[in-house]
Write a protein that holds these residues in place. Sequence first.
Motif, PDB file in Angstrom:
ATOM      1  N   THR A  38       0.826  -1.204   0.000  1.00 26.85           N
ATOM      2  CA  THR A  38       0.000   0.000   0.000  1.00 26.85           C
ATOM      3  C   THR A  38       0.863   1.257   0.000  1.00 26.85           C
ATOM      4  OG1 THR A  38      -1.692  -1.203   1.244  1.00 26.85           O
ATOM      5  CG2 THR A  38      -1.901   1.176   1.159  1.00 26.85           C
ATOM      6  N   GLY A  41       2.013   2.100  -3.391  1.00 25.88           N
ATOM      7  CA  GLY A  41       0.963   2.315  -4.381  1.00 25.88           C
ATOM      8  C   GLY A  41       0.401   1.080  -5.021  1.00 25.88           C
ATOM      9  N   GLU A  48      -5.680   1.703   0.860  1.00 27.73           N
ATOM     10  CA  GLU A  48      -5.142   3.064   0.768  1.00 27.73           C
ATOM     11  C   GLU A  48      -5.946   4.030   1.627  1.00 27.73           C
ATOM     12  OE1 GLU A  48      -4.999   4.177  -3.301  1.00 27.73           O
ATOM     13  OE2 GLU A  48      -3.278   2.872  -3.768  1.00 27.73           O
TER      14      GLU A  48
END
Length: 331
Positions: A38, A41, A48
């Motif tokens: 996370t 990305g 997220e």
Amino acid sequence: MSRRRMVILLLFLCLLAIVAISLHTGVSRMNPMEVVKTLVGMGTAKQELILFEFRLPRMLIAIFAGAGLALSGCIIQTISRNPLADPGLLGISTGAGVMVVLYLSLFPTGADAPALFLPFLAFIGGALAAALVFALSYERQQGLLPGRIVLTGVAVAAGLSALMTVLSLRLSRELYQFAAVWLTGSIWGATWDYVWALLPWVMGLFLFVSYKARVLDALSFGETIATGLGVAVAKEQLQLLAAAVALAASSVSVSGGIGFVGLIAPHLARRLVGAHHAYVVPASALLGACLLLGADTVGRAVLQPSEIHAGIVVAIVGAPYFLYVLARSAR
């Protein structure tokens, strides 16, 4: 590498370890691999949201507020030459809280006030409480009396707490719940707005206090010796006390009424790195950050899905430690 620098490095590594644990602690479980994905990305939208909108802002608030309270306690203990001095015991935290609750009682829509406004508001309340405590603890011939500071601070804090209770009765049910959460020491301002509001206060004043490390060393010997060393005592005391009030009040405005951090962290820092404030200042900040973030993490983990507010966890640790310090100072 000297022992004192090694201690500071170990405290920094300890803070990183608590951050790593806190990242995957909560009602919605995330294992370490999911946290790493996370962060780079590769997580899901839900992951997220949890990490970047809920956990990270809360963690950063805990780190900055813990460091701010610890630095405030470090300054106050040095100037007053009293190991029991603390922003909470001296009424600074309560004074900041009274101003926040007073604002909410007079302007009920103030719960949605801009994030940058609350630290300034809290600073005014904390400054007024500190001015009252130090005015009542000052003797023209002897300066600040260390023993009287704590007793006066406890009395002023008790009076302000009673005033805060009376003001809370005027609030609506929603704002009363907000005030009750604030009083117990919950990391309530857990949004990025409050992170950016608190960051310049803590970082800017940390640099200022670090710059004044030699002045703090001189003041720790008392006003007479500090004057002999060429320190403008009155001017430096005023500047440093203003910094202490600003650190405590801004931290309390977003973390609630958390006590004992400003007592425990600088006291432990001096035992670990000695009396030189070039090392005591960063060690205090790191210990305060570790203490408050650790307390918040424990509070979120113990009674899931409910949580124990960080102020309660800190008090469970801090009250016995306060009694220990009190017993040692009485010998």
